[in-house]
Design an enzyme around this catalytic site. Structure first.
Site, short mmCIF file in Angstrom:
data_model
loop_
_atom_site.label_atom_id
_atom_site.label_comp_id
_atom_site.label_asym_id
_atom_site.label_seq_id
_atom_site.Cartn_x
_atom_site.Cartn_y
_atom_site.Cartn_z
N HIS A 203 -6.21 72.60 -111.79
CA HIS A 203 -7.12 73.09 -110.74
C HIS A 203 -7.67 71.98 -109.86
CE1 HIS A 203 -10.05 71.93 -113.88
NE2 HIS A 203 -10.92 71.80 -112.89
C1 UD1 Z 1 -15.33 73.08 -110.08
C2 UD1 Z 1 -15.77 71.63 -110.21
C3 UD1 Z 1 -14.80 70.88 -111.10
C4 UD1 Z 1 -14.63 71.60 -112.44
C5 UD1 Z 1 -14.27 73.05 -112.23
C6 UD1 Z 1 -14.27 73.76 -113.55
C7 UD1 Z 1 -16.85 70.51 -108.28
C8 UD1 Z 1 -16.63 69.58 -107.16
N1 UD1 Z 1 -15.74 70.95 -108.90
O1 UD1 Z 1 -14.05 73.09 -109.43
O2 UD1 Z 1 -15.30 69.59 -111.35
O3 UD1 Z 1 -13.59 70.95 -113.14
O4 UD1 Z 1 -15.25 73.67 -111.37
O5 UD1 Z 1 -13.45 74.88 -113.52
O6 UD1 Z 1 -17.96 70.84 -108.60
N2 UD1 Z 1 -13.66 80.83 -107.16
C9 UD1 Z 1 -13.52 82.14 -107.53
N3 UD1 Z 1 -14.40 82.63 -108.44
C10 UD1 Z 1 -15.40 81.91 -108.98
C11 UD1 Z 1 -15.54 80.57 -108.57
C12 UD1 Z 1 -14.65 80.05 -107.67
O7 UD1 Z 1 -12.64 82.84 -107.07
O8 UD1 Z 1 -16.16 82.44 -109.82
C13 UD1 Z 1 -12.69 80.27 -106.19
C14 UD1 Z 1 -13.25 80.17 -104.80
O9 UD1 Z 1 -12.23 80.47 -103.90
C15 UD1 Z 1 -13.59 78.70 -104.67
C16 UD1 Z 1 -12.57 78.03 -105.58
O10 UD1 Z 1 -12.34 78.95 -106.62
O11 UD1 Z 1 -13.51 78.24 -103.36
C17 UD1 Z 1 -13.04 76.72 -106.15
O12 UD1 Z 1 -14.29 76.87 -106.83
P1 UD1 Z 1 -15.31 75.62 -106.91
O13 UD1 Z 1 -16.40 75.94 -107.84
O14 UD1 Z 1 -15.69 75.19 -105.54
O15 UD1 Z 1 -14.43 74.47 -107.46
P2 UD1 Z 1 -13.51 74.40 -108.75
O16 UD1 Z 1 -12.13 74.09 -108.32
O17 UD1 Z 1 -13.74 75.59 -109.60
N1 UDP Z 2 -11.07 77.06 -120.57
C1 UDP Z 2 -11.13 78.40 -120.89
N2 UDP Z 2 -10.18 79.24 -120.36
C2 UDP Z 2 -9.19 78.80 -119.55
C3 UDP Z 2 -9.13 77.42 -119.24
C4 UDP Z 2 -10.10 76.58 -119.76
O1 UDP Z 2 -12.01 78.83 -121.66
O2 UDP Z 2 -8.38 79.62 -119.11
C5 UDP Z 2 -12.12 76.17 -121.10
C6 UDP Z 2 -11.62 75.00 -121.90
O3 UDP Z 2 -11.47 75.36 -123.25
C7 UDP Z 2 -12.72 73.97 -121.69
C8 UDP Z 2 -13.23 74.28 -120.32
O4 UDP Z 2 -12.80 75.58 -119.99
O5 UDP Z 2 -13.77 74.15 -122.64
C9 UDP Z 2 -12.67 73.28 -119.31
O6 UDP Z 2 -13.02 73.67 -118.04
P1 UDP Z 2 -12.21 73.28 -116.74
O7 UDP Z 2 -10.83 72.87 -117.10
O8 UDP Z 2 -12.37 74.41 -115.80
O9 UDP Z 2 -13.08 72.09 -116.15
P2 UDP Z 2 -13.14 70.50 -116.40
O10 UDP Z 2 -13.34 70.27 -117.86
O11 UDP Z 2 -11.89 69.91 -115.84
O12 UDP Z 2 -14.32 70.10 -115.58
#
Ligand code: UD1
Ligand code: UDP
Length: 362
Positions: A203
């Site tokens: 992601h």
């Molecule tokens: C964010 C964090 C990242 C973390 C990740 C965990 C920042 C800069 N990034 O990235 O560090 O690893 O969360 O998963 O804070 N969206 C949905 N539903 C939701 C939330 C988001 O559809 O409930 C979609 C939206 O289109 C959004 C995109 O996902 O624009 C990205 O979401 P966002 O929270 O901005 O960043 P992540 O890639 O999730």
């Molecule tokens: N995770 C989950 N379901 C998924 C993918 C990840 O429950 O489909 C959990 C995973 O076990 C871990 C956390 O989400 O505890 C990691 O989050 P993510 O990879 O979104 O973010 P990051 O750690 O890179 O910030």
């Protein structure tokens, strides 16, 4: 003392699952959910499965650019902090919710405790790296997962009080692995046998927001020599759809695309995988804790101990390097790296001692 915990996205809900209940034995904890993640599968499922106490305030910040999102959370937090008047706020990790939480709290003149302080990938193209550095330098209590983090903070002469506590995500992974084993039907539902498949998550904007890199990711997945379970993050799903690549992956007979999974399903799926391919920080750590070899689809990591221990290999999106890494046999040694499941106790101890000092001096 009243403590406000600020969380907003998937990995933070997991981290709060380790700490919140323990913190509540000694303190009044209130949870503020920023709304960065809002879909049930990225938010609610973690509260339900891991028993995280329900949020006391919802900021509803939603999605946007890093700047928009951080700004919205900051602006929404100001009145909430002034209403709740906590003695301390707790933030986790390195996301926009972390930075906005730390900054709003520090600007309100309230002490900030940062869990997972001092992690560095030294890659400033990742938004998380800026968030980590700025959060650490706005914080008063720096709670570190690893010795490496202590050294990073020492080098930067961070002004807060630094403590090694271990990693709170490890607490959750260790506490829930047997529960996941019992409760999750994911292997049967997906028709996957132990060690017959890889788990993949991706992601990072650097991998999925750049069309050429996204295509390389898809080509790499197509070349994998076993079945692949790929729970698709919504950012990634949107980018795959835009690039017309979602259908191509779905058509690959060895690829099993799923929506984001709940924690128990993901933990069980990860535990029985032959190897895990990921660009997630938390998943690299969990692979190590589960004793599953990890291939990291990045050039750098903040979880450097997993690489030094020989259980994680950094390959970026190089298909040949991925295939070569998957041939490696895991090392015989598996040292304890992340505190053995006691990090939340240490967090509470350190926070307890700090708040007691605050009370005495006020
Ligand atoms: C964010 C964090 C990242 C973390 C990740 C965990 C920042 C800069 N990034 O990235 O560090 O690893 O969360 O998963 O804070 N969206 C949905 N539903 C939701 C939330 C988001 O559809 O409930 C979609 C939206 O289109 C959004 C995109 O996902 O624009 C990205 O979401 P966002 O929270 O901005 O960043 P992540 O890639 O999730
Ligand atoms: N995770 C989950 N379901 C998924 C993918 C990840 O429950 O489909 C959990 C995973 O076990 C871990 C956390 O989400 O505890 C990691 O989050 P993510 O990879 O979104 O973010 P990051 O750690 O890179 O910030």
């Amino acid at each position: 003392m009243r403590i406000v915990t600020i969380v907003g996205n998937r990995p933070q809900f997991v981290k709060a699952a380790a700490v919140s209940h323990k913190l509540r034995r000694e303190h009044e904890e209130l949870i503020v959910h920023t709304g960065q993640h809002y879909d049930d599968e990225l938010s609610r499922v973690f509260f339900d499965e891991l028993g995280v106490p329900a949020p006391d305030r919802q900021l509803g910040a939603g999605s946007g650019t890093n700047t928009e999102q951080t700004a919205r959370i900051l602006a929404a937090l100001e009145p909430v902090l002034s209403e709740l008047e906590p003695g301390l706020a707790l933030v986790y990790g390195d996301t926009n919710s972390t930075l906005a939480g730390a900054l709003a709290t520090a600007q309100a003149g309230i002490p900030v405790a940062h869990v997972e302080a001092g992690m560095r990938s030294f890659d400033r193209t990742m938004p998380e790296e800026l968030n980590r550095v700025l959060t650490d330098h706005a914080s008063d209590l720096l709670l570190c997962s690893t010795e490496t983090a202590l050294r990073n903070l020492d080098r930067e002469a961070a002004r807060g009080e630094v403590h090694l506590v271990g990693d709170v995500m490890a607490d959750v992974s260790l506490a829930f692995r047997d529960i996941a084993e019992e409760r999750s039907p994911i292997l049967e539902v997906r028709g996957l046998g132990p060690s017959e498949y890889f788990v993949l998550t991706a992601h990072r904007p650097g991998n999925v927001d750049v069309p050429e890199r996204l295509e390389r990711l898809v080509e790499m997945i197509e070349a994998l020599p076993a079945r692949v379970a790929f729970p698709v993050h919504p950012r990634t799903e949107a980018r795959l759809e835009q690039a017309g690549l979602f259908d191509r992956l779905e058509a690959a007979p060895h690829v099993e695309l799923t929506p984001p999974l709940g924690y128990l399903d993901f933990l069980k799926l990860a535990r029985h995988a032959r190897a895990i391919l990921t660009d997630s920080g938390g998943v690299q750590k969990e692979a190590y804790l589960l004793g599953v070899p990890c291939v990291t689809l990045r050039e750098s990591t903040e979880w450097v101990e997993t690489v030094a221990a020989g259980w994680n290999v950094l390959v970026d999106l190089d298909r040949d390097a991925v295939l070569a890494a998957l041939q490696r046999r895991p090392p015989a040694e598996h040292p304890e790296l992340y505190g053995g499941g006691h990090a939340a106790d240490r967090v509470c101890e350190v926070v307890g001692a700090y708040t007691a000092r605050l009370c005495r001096s006020s």
